[in-house]
Design a protein around this motif. Structure first.
Motif, mmCIF file in Angstrom:
data_model
loop_
_atom_site.group_PDB
_atom_site.id
_atom_site.type_symbol
_atom_site.label_atom_id
_atom_site.label_comp_id
_atom_site.label_asym_id
_atom_site.label_seq_id
_atom_site.Cartn_x
_atom_site.Cartn_y
_atom_site.Cartn_z
ATOM 1 N N ALA A 30 0.835 -1.209 0.000
ATOM 2 C CA ALA A 30 0.000 0.000 0.000
ATOM 3 C C ALA A 30 0.864 1.251 0.000
ATOM 4 O O ALA A 30 0.502 2.264 -0.601
ATOM 5 C CB ALA A 30 -0.944 -0.004 1.198
ATOM 6 N N ASP A 33 3.364 3.257 -3.551
ATOM 7 C CA ASP A 33 2.692 3.959 -4.643
ATOM 8 C C ASP A 33 2.816 5.461 -4.384
ATOM 9 O O ASP A 33 2.494 5.920 -3.288
ATOM 10 C CB ASP A 33 1.218 3.547 -4.691
ATOM 11 C CG ASP A 33 0.505 4.216 -5.843
ATOM 12 O OD1 ASP A 33 0.054 5.368 -5.668
ATOM 13 O OD2 ASP A 33 0.400 3.601 -6.914
ATOM 14 N N ARG A 36 -0.429 7.219 -3.106
ATOM 15 C CA ARG A 36 -0.770 6.887 -1.715
ATOM 16 C C ARG A 36 0.187 7.561 -0.741
ATOM 17 O O ARG A 36 -0.221 7.985 0.338
ATOM 18 C CB ARG A 36 -0.818 5.375 -1.547
ATOM 19 C CG ARG A 36 -1.997 4.781 -2.320
ATOM 20 C CD ARG A 36 -2.285 3.360 -1.954
ATOM 21 N NE ARG A 36 -1.408 2.383 -2.552
ATOM 22 C CZ ARG A 36 -1.632 1.762 -3.706
ATOM 23 N NH1 ARG A 36 -2.715 2.024 -4.414
ATOM 24 N NH2 ARG A 36 -0.777 0.871 -4.163
ATOM 25 N N ILE A 39 -1.049 11.062 -0.401
ATOM 26 C CA ILE A 39 -2.236 11.093 0.462
ATOM 27 C C ILE A 39 -1.818 11.023 1.925
ATOM 28 O O ILE A 39 -2.281 11.826 2.757
ATOM 29 C CB ILE A 39 -3.198 9.936 0.100
ATOM 30 C CG1 ILE A 39 -3.872 10.223 -1.243
ATOM 31 C CG2 ILE A 39 -4.237 9.720 1.207
ATOM 32 C CD1 ILE A 39 -4.658 9.049 -1.817
ATOM 33 N N LEU A 40 -0.926 10.100 2.254
ATOM 34 C CA LEU A 40 -0.466 9.983 3.641
ATOM 35 C C LEU A 40 0.247 11.252 4.093
ATOM 36 O O LEU A 40 0.089 11.683 5.241
ATOM 37 C CB LEU A 40 0.446 8.771 3.798
ATOM 38 C CG LEU A 40 -0.227 7.410 3.667
ATOM 39 C CD1 LEU A 40 0.814 6.298 3.659
ATOM 40 C CD2 LEU A 40 -1.244 7.197 4.780
ATOM 41 N N HIS A 70 -7.369 4.699 -4.085
ATOM 42 C CA HIS A 70 -6.146 4.733 -3.279
ATOM 43 C C HIS A 70 -6.474 4.801 -1.786
ATOM 44 O O HIS A 70 -5.803 4.151 -0.968
ATOM 45 C CB HIS A 70 -5.261 5.905 -3.705
ATOM 46 C CG HIS A 70 -4.591 5.680 -5.021
ATOM 47 N ND1 HIS A 70 -3.646 4.699 -5.240
ATOM 48 C CD2 HIS A 70 -4.746 6.302 -6.215
ATOM 49 C CE1 HIS A 70 -3.233 4.732 -6.484
ATOM 50 N NE2 HIS A 70 -3.895 5.706 -7.103
ATOM 51 N N LEU A 71 -7.497 5.546 -1.422
ATOM 52 C CA LEU A 71 -7.908 5.605 -0.017
ATOM 53 C C LEU A 71 -8.407 4.242 0.462
ATOM 54 O O LEU A 71 -8.134 3.839 1.597
ATOM 55 C CB LEU A 71 -8.977 6.678 0.177
ATOM 56 C CG LEU A 71 -8.462 8.109 0.091
ATOM 57 C CD1 LEU A 71 -9.613 9.093 -0.095
ATOM 58 C CD2 LEU A 71 -7.634 8.457 1.328
ATOM 59 N N VAL A 73 -7.395 1.315 -0.660
ATOM 60 C CA VAL A 73 -6.209 0.470 -0.492
ATOM 61 C C VAL A 73 -5.534 0.779 0.843
ATOM 62 O O VAL A 73 -5.160 -0.132 1.594
ATOM 63 C CB VAL A 73 -5.222 0.650 -1.666
ATOM 64 C CG1 VAL A 73 -3.889 -0.032 -1.383
ATOM 65 C CG2 VAL A 73 -5.830 0.115 -2.954
ATOM 66 N N LEU A 74 -5.389 2.065 1.165
ATOM 67 C CA LEU A 74 -4.771 2.454 2.427
ATOM 68 C C LEU A 74 -5.603 1.997 3.619
ATOM 69 O O LEU A 74 -5.059 1.539 4.636
ATOM 70 C CB LEU A 74 -4.564 3.973 2.478
ATOM 71 C CG LEU A 74 -3.507 4.524 1.525
ATOM 72 C CD1 LEU A 74 -3.581 6.039 1.455
ATOM 73 C CD2 LEU A 74 -2.112 4.064 1.958
ATOM 74 N N TYR A 91 -10.583 11.294 6.413
ATOM 75 C CA TYR A 91 -9.561 10.286 6.683
ATOM 76 C C TYR A 91 -8.504 10.811 7.640
ATOM 77 O O TYR A 91 -8.114 11.969 7.586
ATOM 78 C CB TYR A 91 -8.897 9.838 5.380
ATOM 79 C CG TYR A 91 -9.805 8.990 4.546
ATOM 80 C CD1 TYR A 91 -9.866 7.618 4.738
ATOM 81 C CD2 TYR A 91 -10.638 9.549 3.579
ATOM 82 C CE1 TYR A 91 -10.720 6.821 3.975
ATOM 83 C CE2 TYR A 91 -11.488 8.774 2.819
ATOM 84 C CZ TYR A 91 -11.527 7.406 3.026
ATOM 85 O OH TYR A 91 -12.377 6.633 2.279
#
Length: 110
Positions: A30, A33, A36, A39-40, A70-71, A73-74, A91
């Protein structure tokens, strides 16, 4: 997290059991990528500690369905948690998940 009882003939010790290795591989997959990781990064630097799913689209430059994928998957990897508020999901990082993945990887390789 270690399994000291399983040694090979050359003295090597199995550090991760199958379940631990599967969880770690899922989390690392996860993380492997660029979207991702972006996003984190956005979540971890948010002053509120959480970000609305709608806020990722423009800065990341991906469509809402792509961001949602992607969210998901995370979330499935246990790295983020979400709360639905009205139309959107907000999130936040799952407490300790990134540290646990880092620690597991370091333990497995030491």
């Amino acid at each position: 997290m270690t399994n000291q009882s399983a040694a090979s003939c050359d003295g090597a010790i199995l550090q991760l059991n199958a379940a631990e290795a599967s969880l770690l591989a899922n989390r690392l997959g996860a993380l492997a990528d660029p979207v991702r990781l972006q996003i984190l990064s956005m979540i971890s630097t948010s002053p509120a500690g959480e970000v609305c799913a709608c806020a990722f689209v423009d800065p990341i430059g991906k469509s809402q369905p792509t961001v949602s994928h992607h969210l998901k998957v995370l979330a499935e990897a246990g790295l983020v948690d979400g709360d639905k508020r009205g139309r959107w999901i907000w999130y936040r990082l799952t407490p300790g998940a990134l540290n646990a993945a880092t620690t597991a990887l370091l333990d497995a390789t030491s």
